[in-house]
Design an enzyme around this catalytic site. Structure first.
Site, PDB file in Angstrom:
ATOM      1  N   GLU A  40      10.000  -6.322  -1.035  1.00  0.00           N
ATOM      2  CA  GLU A  40       9.852  -5.088  -1.002  1.00  0.00           C
ATOM      3  C   GLU A  40      11.135  -4.096  -0.515  1.00  0.00           C
ATOM      4  O   GLU A  40      11.697  -4.196   0.332  1.00  0.00           O
ATOM      5  CB  GLU A  40       8.730  -4.468  -0.215  1.00  0.00           C
ATOM      6  CG  GLU A  40       7.370  -4.822  -0.716  1.00  0.00           C
ATOM      7  CD  GLU A  40       6.213  -4.032   0.021  1.00  0.00           C
ATOM      8  OE1 GLU A  40       5.230  -3.723  -0.661  1.00  0.00           O
ATOM      9  OE2 GLU A  40       6.246  -3.870   1.129  1.00  0.00           O
ATOM     10  N   CYS A  41      11.569  -3.281  -1.429  1.00  0.00           N
ATOM     11  CA  CYS A  41      12.689  -2.465  -1.104  1.00  0.00           C
ATOM     12  C   CYS A  41      13.880  -3.325  -0.850  1.00  0.00           C
ATOM     13  O   CYS A  41      14.762  -3.822  -1.628  1.00  0.00           O
ATOM     14  CB  CYS A  41      12.376  -1.355  -0.062  1.00  0.00           C
ATOM     15  SG  CYS A  41      13.358   0.205  -0.108  1.00  0.00           S
TER      16      CYS A  41
END
Length: 439
Positions: free
Chosen positions: A329-330
């Protein structure tokens, strides 16, 4: 009995909510109370400070991304066994996005749902009685909520305090305290908010100083008196907000990988999953006895050279991904890509498990809620599953590459569906952080 709670909110960002919240949490804890903190909105950093201030876990309450049942369960878990819950609002009290009534992301939605009163923090610099007009507007704007009192911040003098207090008396609003202007009470910041709790120098001393400052000028007994108890579930989360990606999950956890919503981890554990931390910055590979790997967001852009040189981590991650799911994520997504360009424009080779290339040199703030429909099954759920999430980063995509998208996403403002993220084999990633399955 369910613990009483209240929400520390403000008319706008930058009013001093976080410093006052932390000071109150630590001051009440020093009295011997069991205090729990909560954070309204999609914030990773403040809950870690709450945990440091209270010695107990904190979590997020997000009225846009979460359904009522999940919100009540998280609040109930915090209130169970506590003496007081002090929640912190986000942005301005009523700041929101388009959404159904009660599910706009506003802190006021949380106050209305849980029945907790609001203590309003008002930065009174540059004004006196006019601050009361702002407080009155907040008091009358939303009939669902109760403003129980105000704490004045950045008061210039005793004369200034008296003038502001006169205005508050005129609108029959209790002044619970008044803090002077004091630069030493401001916590250090960087591009995604406060410097993380684990990286803040002399954090204990800072929290004690905040508690001293707040306890000296805020009527803590009056604050306790305005808190309200609400009947909430007293059991752990009945079901995870997100499907657990495995039964034994290797999760990166260090200064570069730290952005995980507490309710997500709590939900996985409640579903029977075990979380096994490892540190890429310490050149640790994901433990081979796990059946899934999760790379959270964080600050890999600040440690890109060190990650690129972590050969055991990168080799172990590539080996893991040959047979088991890996999700980023990210910041984790950036590390799964081919390359990460740092702030100085230097390109660092990453894991190469996805074809995306990202840059922190070409900065552009991306911020907002997302609704995602998964294009294929994987760690986040089955193909066609709908998720709510949030995106906040300054990195840009230099090259998307040839991988198909992980999901099609929209925002609350009516944007057309757009491809987001990447998938290849067992590996998936995206810039949006998943918060919950969509209702």
């Amino acid at each position: 009995m369910t613990a009483p709670g209240l929400i520390i909110a403000a008319p706008r960002s930058g009013s001093g909510k976080t410093t006052i919240t932390l000071g109150l949490q630590r001051a009440m804890t020093r009295r011997g109370l069991v205090v729990r903190g909560l954070k309204c909105g999609p914030d990773y950093i403040d809950p870690a400070f709450h945990a440091a201030a209270t010695g107990a876990p904190s979590a997020n309450l997000d009225s846009f991304a979460m359904q009522d049942g999940l919100l009540r369960a998280i609040a109930g878990d915090a209130a169970d066994g506590a003496d007081l819950v002090i929640a912190e609002g986000s942005m301005g009290l009523f700041d929101a996005v388009p959404g159904p009534d009660g599910h706009t992301g506003a802190s006021a939605d949380i106050a209305a749902l849980l029945g907790w009163p609001i203590v309003l923090v008002i930065d009174v610099s540059g004004q006196a009685q006019s601050a009361a007009a702002i407080a009155l507007g907040c008091k009358l704007y939303d009939p669902r909520i109760t403003i129980a009192g105000v704490i004045l911040n950045k008061v210039a003098s005793e004369r200034h305090r008296r003038l502001v207090a006169q205005g508050m008396e005129k609108i029959d609003l209790l002044v619970l305290g008044a803090l002077p202007r004091e630069a030493s009470l401001i916590l250090p910041e960087r591009h995604l908010g406060l410097v993380q709790a684990g990286e803040t120098a002399d954090l204990e001393a800072r929290l004690e100083a905040l508690a001293d400052a707040v306890a000296a000028v805020v009527d803590l007994d009056a604050l306790l008196a305005v808190a309200q108890a609400t009947i909430l579930p007293a059991s752990p989360l009945a079901a995870p907000s997100l499907s657990a990606p495995g039964r034994r999950i290797a999760i990166a956890r260090d200064a570069a990988f730290s952005f995980v919503y507490p309710h997500v981890e709590a939900g996985w554990r409640a579903a029977g999953a075990e979380l096994v931390p490892f540190s890429p910055l310490a050149d640790e590979p994901p433990p081979d006895d796990c059946d899934a790997c999760w790379l959270p967001g964080g600050y890999p852009e600040l440690h890109a050279g060190r990650i690129a040189g972590a050969t055991r981590f990168l080799a172990g991650l590539r080996h893991f991904a040959q047979s088991r799911p890996v999700h980023g994520e990210c910041g984790g997504y950036m590390v799964l890509g081919r390359a990460l360009i740092d702030a100085e424009g230097v390109s660092h080779a990453m894991a190469g498990l996805l074809s995306v290339e990202t840059s922190f040199a070409k900065r552009k703030m991306t911020l907002g809620y997302r609704r995602a429909i998964l294009e294929a099954g994987g760690p986040l759920g089955r193909a066609g599953s709908a998720l709510t999430g949030h995106e906040f980063h300054y990195a840009t995509i230099v090259t998307q590459g040839e991988d198909p998208p992980l999901a099609m996403v929209t925002d609350p403002h009516g944007s057309a569906p757009a491809p987001a993220g990447s998938q290849r084999g067992h590996v998936t990633g995206s810039f949006f952080h998943a918060i919950a399955m969509a209702g």
